[in-house]
Write an enzyme that holds these catalytic residues in place. Structure first.
Site, PDB file in Angstrom:
ATOM      1  CB  SER A   7      -0.909   0.013   1.230  1.00  0.00           C
ATOM      2  OG  SER A   7      -1.550   1.270   1.350  1.00  0.00           O
ATOM      3  CG  HIS A  30      -3.959  -1.594  -1.568  1.00  0.00           C
ATOM      4  ND1 HIS A  30      -5.027  -2.376  -1.965  1.00  0.00           N
ATOM      5  CD2 HIS A  30      -4.423  -0.809  -0.560  1.00  0.00           C
ATOM      6  CE1 HIS A  30      -6.078  -2.089  -1.221  1.00  0.00           C
ATOM      7  NE2 HIS A  30      -5.739  -1.133  -0.365  1.00  0.00           N
ATOM      8  CG  ASP A  32      -5.230   2.257   1.218  1.00  0.00           C
ATOM      9  OD1 ASP A  32      -6.183   1.478   1.052  1.00  0.00           O
ATOM     10  OD2 ASP A  32      -4.138   1.921   1.702  1.00  0.00           O
ATOM     11  CG  MET A  34      -8.369   7.075   2.962  1.00  0.00           C
ATOM     12  SD  MET A  34      -7.447   7.052   4.529  1.00  0.00           S
ATOM     13  CE  MET A  34      -6.481   5.562   4.333  1.00  0.00           C
ATOM     14  CG  HIS A  63      -9.532   0.194  -0.266  1.00  0.00           C
ATOM     15  ND1 HIS A  63      -8.940  -0.027   0.971  1.00  0.00           N
ATOM     16  CD2 HIS A  63     -10.876   0.167  -0.028  1.00  0.00           C
ATOM     17  CE1 HIS A  63      -9.875  -0.161   1.891  1.00  0.00           C
ATOM     18  NE2 HIS A  63     -11.051  -0.045   1.316  1.00  0.00           N
ATOM     19  CG  MET A  65     -11.280   3.144   2.425  1.00  0.00           C
ATOM     20  SD  MET A  65      -9.891   3.056   3.588  1.00  0.00           S
ATOM     21  CE  MET A  65      -8.530   3.225   2.433  1.00  0.00           C
ATOM     22  CG  MET A 134     -11.477  -2.831   5.482  1.00  0.00           C
ATOM     23  SD  MET A 134      -9.924  -2.347   4.680  1.00  0.00           S
ATOM     24  CE  MET A 134      -9.139  -1.369   5.979  1.00  0.00           C
ATOM     25  CG  ASP A 172      -5.759  -2.762   3.636  1.00  0.00           C
ATOM     26  OD1 ASP A 172      -4.726  -2.660   4.321  1.00  0.00           O
ATOM     27  OD2 ASP A 172      -6.206  -1.829   2.946  1.00  0.00           O
TER      28      ASP A 172
END
Length: 218
Positions: A7, A30, A32, A34, A63, A65, A134, A172
């Site tokens: 990540s 990966h 992330d 957010m 991913h 979020m 998660m 993750d």
């Protein structure tokens, strides 16, 4: 052997290209995303995914979020995302979200927070190319894993196998060299590791050790 997906949340963004190059022995990268609304942190958007796409040929595992993920699926796909995962808790119409992702040509995933039952996916599992379990509460890197996720992984793997699906289980949160085997034993196919890779003295060695997922002797 599991898929290893470092990540970049734990990478040095001042030299992101070099950081991604340093983990080129991994299987995926990966990413992330957010928004400060679904989770209490703000990270990156499609422009960073586009920059990452220019410096690696590895699949980009994005991913989301974020709230209202459907609004941004095409943007991330256009930026170079190969896998796009949305949260079950953030999508009001999960079936529609998964079909939207698949319509762009990306692989579709659903993420489950630690408190969310795998049974939430009973009616969409056939649309999932992967399920991201998660093992920490989303929003920050470097957290300790929540032990309660292991039975969830086992139940999810049993359900996928029962249905004869090819859905991958990704995990993750809190994945390290010394515990990777536990996730694989529970039924995971892919492991995300941020600090476990990027804060290692030897990233290539850390990736290889996570991929080996060896149970300690004794």
């Amino acid at each position: 052997m599991p898929i290893v997906s470092p990540s970049i949340l734990s990478a040095d963004f001042a030299q992101l290209g070099a950081e991604i190059a340093s983990v080129s022995s991994a299987d995926w990268i990966h990413v992330d995303v957010m928004d400060g609304r679904f989770v209490p942190n703000i990270t990156i958007g499609p422009l960073v995914v586009k920059a990452a796409r220019r410096v690696t040929g590895l699949p980009l595992d994005v991913h989301l979020m974020i709230v209202e993920p459907d609004k941004y699926v095409q943007d991330f796909r256009d930026a170079g995302a190969d896998w796009i995962t949305v949260h079950a808790e953030a999508s009001d119409h999960l079936d529609r979200s998964l079909q939207l992702i698949r319509s762009t040509g990306a692989k579709a995933g659903v993420a489950l927070n630690p408190h969310t039952s795998e049974r939430e996916l009973d009616y969409v599992l056939e649309l999932c190319d992967q399920v991201l379990v998660m093992s920490v509460n989303p929003g920050f890197g470097g957290q300790s894993l929540i032990e309660r996720v292991f039975p969830k992984i086992e139940r999810l793997r049993a359900r996928i196998d029962q249905l004869g699906l090819g859905t991958l289980i990704q995990v993750d949160g809190g994945v390290k060299v010394d515990n990777a085997w536990r996730f694989v034993d529970a039924g995971a196919h892919a492991l995300v590791s941020g600090s476990g890779v990027f804060r290692s003295d030897d990233r290539v060695k850390a990736i290889a050790a996570i991929r080996a997922a060896e149970r300690p002797a004794g």
